[in-house]
Motif scaffolding. Structure first.
Motif, PDB file in Angstrom:
ATOM      1  N   ALA A   2       0.844  -1.190   0.000  1.00  0.00           N
ATOM      2  CA  ALA A   2       0.000   0.000   0.000  1.00  0.00           C
ATOM      3  C   ALA A   2       0.883   1.246   0.000  1.00  0.00           C
ATOM      4  N   ALA A   3       0.578   2.166  -0.882  1.00  0.00           N
ATOM      5  CA  ALA A   3       1.288   3.442  -0.892  1.00  0.00           C
ATOM      6  C   ALA A   3       0.606   4.354   0.123  1.00  0.00           C
ATOM      7  N   ARG A   4       1.387   5.133   0.780  1.00  0.00           N
ATOM      8  CA  ARG A   4       0.837   6.024   1.808  1.00  0.00           C
ATOM      9  C   ARG A   4       1.289   7.454   1.548  1.00  0.00           C
ATOM     10  N   LEU A  44       0.545   9.641  -7.000  1.00  0.00           N
ATOM     11  CA  LEU A  44       0.560   8.514  -6.068  1.00  0.00           C
ATOM     12  C   LEU A  44      -0.343   7.392  -6.567  1.00  0.00           C
ATOM     13  N   ARG A  47       1.410   5.746  -9.527  1.00  0.00           N
ATOM     14  CA  ARG A  47       2.559   4.977  -9.040  1.00  0.00           C
ATOM     15  C   ARG A  47       2.128   3.685  -8.367  1.00  0.00           C
ATOM     16  N   THR A  48       1.009   3.717  -7.658  1.00  0.00           N
ATOM     17  CA  THR A  48       0.512   2.527  -6.982  1.00  0.00           C
ATOM     18  C   THR A  48       0.211   1.419  -7.990  1.00  0.00           C
ATOM     19  N   ASN A  51       3.534   0.119  -9.481  1.00  0.00           N
ATOM     20  CA  ASN A  51       4.264  -0.700  -8.522  1.00  0.00           C
ATOM     21  C   ASN A  51       3.616  -2.061  -8.295  1.00  0.00           C
ATOM     22  N   ALA A  52       2.335  -2.175  -8.580  1.00  0.00           N
ATOM     23  CA  ALA A  52       1.621  -3.449  -8.392  1.00  0.00           C
ATOM     24  C   ALA A  52       1.900  -4.432  -9.524  1.00  0.00           C
ATOM     25  N   PHE A  73      -9.150   5.721  -6.602  1.00  0.00           N
ATOM     26  CA  PHE A  73      -8.289   5.695  -5.421  1.00  0.00           C
ATOM     27  C   PHE A  73      -8.742   6.843  -4.538  1.00  0.00           C
TER      28      PHE A  73
END
Length: 76
Positions: A2-4, A44, A47-48, A51-52, A73
């Motif tokens: 998970a991106a934060r 973000l 990017r999430t 990155n997945a 999101f």
């Protein structure tokens, strides 16, 4: 994974991301389908998804060469 958002930043918004996954699970394309109104949150969300990747291969019986997803999101 998970991106934060960075600690101490309190931004709200919904970024909608559209992405295409190939039959092998590879990410073919990703784009912002709807902005949250904040460039940092939009980045973000994109990017999430990046990155997945790679994603699992689609289940047997799915005959499409590409699958298109549109996902909101929500940041609070």
């Amino acid at each position: 994974m998970a991106a934060r958002k960075p600690a101490g930043i309190h931004l709200d918004g919904v970024a909608t991301v559209r992405f295409i996954v190939g039959a092998d699970g590879a990410l073919i394309a990703v784009e912002l389908a709807g902005s949250s109104g904040n460039a940092a949150l939009d980045r973000l969300a994109l990017r999430t998804v990046r990155n997945a990747a790679p994603f699992p291969t689609p289940p047997m019986g799915v005959e499409s060469e590409q699958l298109v997803f549109t996902i909101p999101f929500s940041f609070h």
